[in-house]
Design an enzyme around this catalytic site. Structure first.
Site, PDB file in Angstrom:
ATOM      1  N   LYS A   1      44.253  40.454  30.268  1.00  0.00           N
ATOM      2  CA  LYS A   1      45.657  40.279  30.674  1.00  0.00           C
ATOM      3  C   LYS A   1      45.735  39.346  31.886  1.00  0.00           C
ATOM      4  O   LYS A   1      44.720  39.110  32.557  1.00  0.00           O
ATOM      5  CB  LYS A   1      46.262  41.642  31.018  1.00  0.00           C
ATOM      6  CG  LYS A   1      45.604  42.326  32.211  1.00  0.00           C
ATOM      7  CD  LYS A   1      46.067  43.767  32.365  1.00  0.00           C
ATOM      8  CE  LYS A   1      45.369  44.437  33.542  1.00  0.00           C
ATOM      9  NZ  LYS A   1      45.617  45.870  33.587  1.00  0.00           N
TER      10      LYS A   1
ATOM     11  N   TYR B   1      53.121  22.170  59.884  1.00  0.00           N
ATOM     12  CA  TYR B   1      54.432  22.746  60.156  1.00  0.00           C
ATOM     13  C   TYR B   1      54.378  23.618  61.407  1.00  0.00           C
ATOM     14  O   TYR B   1      53.404  24.346  61.623  1.00  0.00           O
ATOM     15  CB  TYR B   1      54.887  23.628  58.983  1.00  0.00           C
ATOM     16  CG  TYR B   1      55.339  22.865  57.761  1.00  0.00           C
ATOM     17  CD1 TYR B   1      56.370  21.933  57.834  1.00  0.00           C
ATOM     18  CD2 TYR B   1      54.744  23.096  56.527  1.00  0.00           C
ATOM     19  CE1 TYR B   1      56.791  21.250  56.697  1.00  0.00           C
ATOM     20  CE2 TYR B   1      55.165  22.421  55.383  1.00  0.00           C
ATOM     21  CZ  TYR B   1      56.190  21.498  55.490  1.00  0.00           C
ATOM     22  OH  TYR B   1      56.609  20.832  54.363  1.00  0.00           O
TER      23      TYR B   1
ATOM     24  N   HIS C   1      45.107  56.437  31.043  1.00  0.00           N
ATOM     25  CA  HIS C   1      44.586  55.600  32.135  1.00  0.00           C
ATOM     26  C   HIS C   1      44.348  56.489  33.348  1.00  0.00           C
ATOM     27  O   HIS C   1      45.178  57.352  33.668  1.00  0.00           O
ATOM     28  CB  HIS C   1      45.595  54.492  32.452  1.00  0.00           C
ATOM     29  CG  HIS C   1      45.033  53.387  33.308  1.00  0.00           C
ATOM     30  ND1 HIS C   1      43.840  52.739  33.010  1.00  0.00           N
ATOM     31  CD2 HIS C   1      45.491  52.797  34.440  1.00  0.00           C
ATOM     32  CE1 HIS C   1      43.609  51.804  33.934  1.00  0.00           C
ATOM     33  NE2 HIS C   1      44.585  51.820  34.813  1.00  0.00           N
TER      34      HIS C   1
ATOM     35  N   ARG D   1      37.689  50.053  28.528  1.00  0.00           N
ATOM     36  CA  ARG D   1      38.520  48.862  28.784  1.00  0.00           C
ATOM     37  C   ARG D   1      38.124  48.224  30.106  1.00  0.00           C
ATOM     38  O   ARG D   1      38.613  48.615  31.162  1.00  0.00           O
ATOM     39  CB  ARG D   1      40.003  49.253  28.844  1.00  0.00           C
ATOM     40  CG  ARG D   1      40.517  50.028  27.634  1.00  0.00           C
ATOM     41  CD  ARG D   1      42.011  50.312  27.769  1.00  0.00           C
ATOM     42  NE  ARG D   1      42.352  51.052  28.967  1.00  0.00           N
ATOM     43  CZ  ARG D   1      42.492  52.366  29.043  1.00  0.00           C
ATOM     44  NH1 ARG D   1      42.311  53.119  27.964  1.00  0.00           N
ATOM     45  NH2 ARG D   1      42.807  52.955  30.179  1.00  0.00           N
TER      46      ARG D   1
ATOM     47  N   CYS E   1      50.201  25.281  53.128  1.00  0.00           N
ATOM     48  CA  CYS E   1      51.434  24.729  52.563  1.00  0.00           C
ATOM     49  C   CYS E   1      51.476  24.984  51.059  1.00  0.00           C
ATOM     50  O   CYS E   1      50.566  25.582  50.499  1.00  0.00           O
ATOM     51  CB  CYS E   1      51.506  23.228  52.829  1.00  0.00           C
ATOM     52  SG  CYS E   1      51.375  22.798  54.561  1.00  0.00           S
TER      53      CYS E   1
ATOM     54  N   ARG F   1      52.611  56.637  35.063  1.00  0.00           N
ATOM     55  CA  ARG F   1      53.016  55.252  34.928  1.00  0.00           C
ATOM     56  C   ARG F   1      53.633  55.095  33.538  1.00  0.00           C
ATOM     57  O   ARG F   1      54.837  55.054  33.413  1.00  0.00           O
ATOM     58  CB  ARG F   1      51.812  54.328  35.152  1.00  0.00           C
ATOM     59  CG  ARG F   1      52.189  52.922  35.549  1.00  0.00           C
ATOM     60  CD  ARG F   1      51.012  52.109  36.067  1.00  0.00           C
ATOM     61  NE  ARG F   1      49.958  51.874  35.065  1.00  0.00           N
ATOM     62  CZ  ARG F   1      48.937  51.048  35.240  1.00  0.00           C
ATOM     63  NH1 ARG F   1      48.812  50.372  36.364  1.00  0.00           N
ATOM     64  NH2 ARG F   1      48.020  50.890  34.306  1.00  0.00           N
TER      65      ARG F   1
ATOM     66  N   ASP G   1      51.155  22.920  48.495  1.00  0.00           N
ATOM     67  CA  ASP G   1      50.199  22.192  47.654  1.00  0.00           C
ATOM     68  C   ASP G   1      48.943  21.783  48.399  1.00  0.00           C
ATOM     69  O   ASP G   1      48.041  21.188  47.809  1.00  0.00           O
ATOM     70  CB  ASP G   1      50.852  20.918  47.109  1.00  0.00           C
ATOM     71  CG  ASP G   1      52.266  21.179  46.643  1.00  0.00           C
ATOM     72  OD1 ASP G   1      52.424  22.052  45.776  1.00  0.00           O
ATOM     73  OD2 ASP G   1      53.200  20.554  47.182  1.00  0.00           O
TER      74      ASP G   1
HETATM   75  C1  LIG Z   1      44.359  46.546  33.735  1.00  0.00           C
HETATM   76  C2  LIG Z   1      43.988  47.732  32.949  1.00  0.00           C
HETATM   77  C3  LIG Z   1      42.634  48.030  32.712  1.00  0.00           C
HETATM   78  C4  LIG Z   1      41.487  47.277  33.349  1.00  0.00           C
HETATM   79  O1  LIG Z   1      41.302  47.743  34.656  1.00  0.00           O
HETATM   80  P1  LIG Z   1      40.067  47.273  35.561  1.00  0.00           P
HETATM   81  O2  LIG Z   1      40.090  48.201  36.706  1.00  0.00           O
HETATM   82  O3  LIG Z   1      40.319  45.870  35.951  1.00  0.00           O
HETATM   83  O4  LIG Z   1      38.847  47.419  34.714  1.00  0.00           O
HETATM   84  C5  LIG Z   1      42.345  49.100  31.862  1.00  0.00           C
HETATM   85  N1  LIG Z   1      43.333  49.831  31.314  1.00  0.00           N
HETATM   86  C6  LIG Z   1      44.633  49.589  31.548  1.00  0.00           C
HETATM   87  C7  LIG Z   1      45.665  50.447  30.919  1.00  0.00           C
HETATM   88  C8  LIG Z   1      45.006  48.541  32.386  1.00  0.00           C
HETATM   89  O5  LIG Z   1      46.305  48.315  32.634  1.00  0.00           O
END
Ligand SMILES: *Cc1c(COP(=O)(O)O)cnc(C)c1O
Length: 385
Positions: free
Chosen positions: A39, A267, A161, A221, A315, A133, A317
């Protein structure tokens, strides 16, 4: 110098990514596969580039936050499962269907809404086991069983999660264990109701690094660990595989200025020369995702193998660095903002700390204007014909 590396760019080390995949796989239990979380443009690294490297290394499951990210991955040639973790609405259904994306379903209303679109979709059910969440409340089991067999929702998996997996203190460990127990209770209740929960998954990087392989899980994951980093460099984890940073961030020196004592630069005159000084202008700024909070010496970079503090304000850029003590700095020099330069190294962790954030945020905000260049040092360069 190519156009890609003429201003500001990211180098993705394919060998390091493959190495991290192999290291993480060694922690997985029998029958569990590594899902690559790509992601947010693969945490800034470049989703198409990183997913392609993962796919070549045998990864067959990917996760993104938004349906459009999943569609872009398919367009770039990614096969296998692509799970959309975010809560897509009805407007995303054509994309989900056309690109064969798996959608996370997070509540009874969400299930009914997707089902009512009349298009068969593959789904993973998300259970809220305490993070609060997204997800079906674990303690209202009928919520899940009542929509589990919705006609247009083909169940592929069940997941949750963990909210505290990175923390080693006893209270956090208790909370995590409670989440794990609630997750498997949910699985058992589904089975008793005659439903097959499919692939089970609940661990991200820290879940794996602190709790090891959990029997029964089909996926882990992995996000930040895949990219060779911890969220905070000082975190201590139970397992500490040899992970290698995948990303380097570089830019160029465009011009060098000599200042007399008492002159200012940038600046607001934010840099004041307290001695005769040499400043180099570097071709990267906050629009590239380089944090403005690193201004006035809070951040530093590498040039000619030496550390140079940021001078004045970052800045949009570009920014100035103080190279007074570094002989020979000249236009065209490479500046390393994250990564190695000779024997010296600047980690994403150090810079994230200086910017008062975590590596995940620092990297995922690196902008679209940066070119992504894949390097593969562990393989011989193709021979010129
Ligand atoms: C982003 C995310 C992960 C990955 O998390 P890391 O800590 O970067 O490994 C796993 N599961 C869900 C639901 C996430 O949103």
């Amino acid at each position: 110098m190519s156009l890609a590396t003429s201003r500001a760019w990211i180098e993705v080390d394919a060998g390091a990514l493959r190495h991290n995949i192999a290291q993480l796989r060694r922690l997985l239990p029998e029958g569990c596969a590594l899902l690559a979380v790509v992601k947010a443009n693969a945490y800034g690294h470049g989703a198409a580039e990183c997913a392609a490297i993962c796919q070549k290394a045998g990864v067959t499951a990917f996760a993104v936050a938004a349906a459009a990210e999943g569609a872009a991955l398919r367009e770039s040639g990614i096969q296998g499962e692509i799970l959309v973790l975010g809560c897509s609405g009805a407007e995303a259904v054509p994309l989900l269907s056309r690109y064969r994306l798996c959608q996370a379903v997070v509540s009874p209303d969400h299930a009914r809404l997707l089902n009512a679109c009349g298009v068969p979709l593959q789904v993973h059910w998300k259970v809220d086991t305490g993070m609060h969440r997204l997800g079906f409340a674990w303690d209202h089991p009928d919520d899940l069983t009542s929509v589990f067999t919705c006609q247009n929702l083909q169940s592929r998996g069940l997941f949750t999660h963990l909210s505290d997996a990175e923390a080693p203190d006893p209270e956090s460990r208790r909370r995590t264990q409670r989440q794990i127990d609630r997750f498997f209770q949910t699985e058992q209740r589904l089975r008793r109701a005659g439903r097959d929960p499919g692939i089970l998954h609940l661990q991200g990087s820290y879940g794996l690094l602190n709790y090891g392989g959990i029997p029964g899980c089909g996926w882990v994951r992995a996000g930040i660990a895949l990219y060779g980093l911890l969220s905070s460099p000082n975190d201590v984890t139970r397992f500490s595989p040899d992970l290698r940073p995948v990303l380097s961030l570089r830019a160029r020196v465009a011009q060098v200025h000599t200042l007399q004592s008492g002159e200012t630069a940038g600046y607001d005159g934010a840099f004041l020369a307290r001695r005769p000084s040499r400043l180099a202008l570097v071709t990267i700024g906050y629009a590239d995702g380089w944090p403005r909070s690193l201004s006035k010496g809070r951040g530093r970079v590498l040039v000619r193998g030496r550390y140079a503090p940021i001078a004045g304000l970052v800045c949009m850029d570009q920014m100035l660095i103080d190279v007074t003590g570094i002989p020979g700095v000249a236009p065209g020099d490479t500046v390393t903002l994250i990564g190695r330069d000779g024997d010296a190294c600047l980690t994403a962790g150090e810079t994230a700390q200086a910017a008062d954030t975590i590596t995940n945020e620092l990297l995922s905000r690196l902008g679209a204007r940066l070119e992504r260049v894949v390097t593969d040092r562990s393989r011989p360069a193709p021979s010129p014909i």
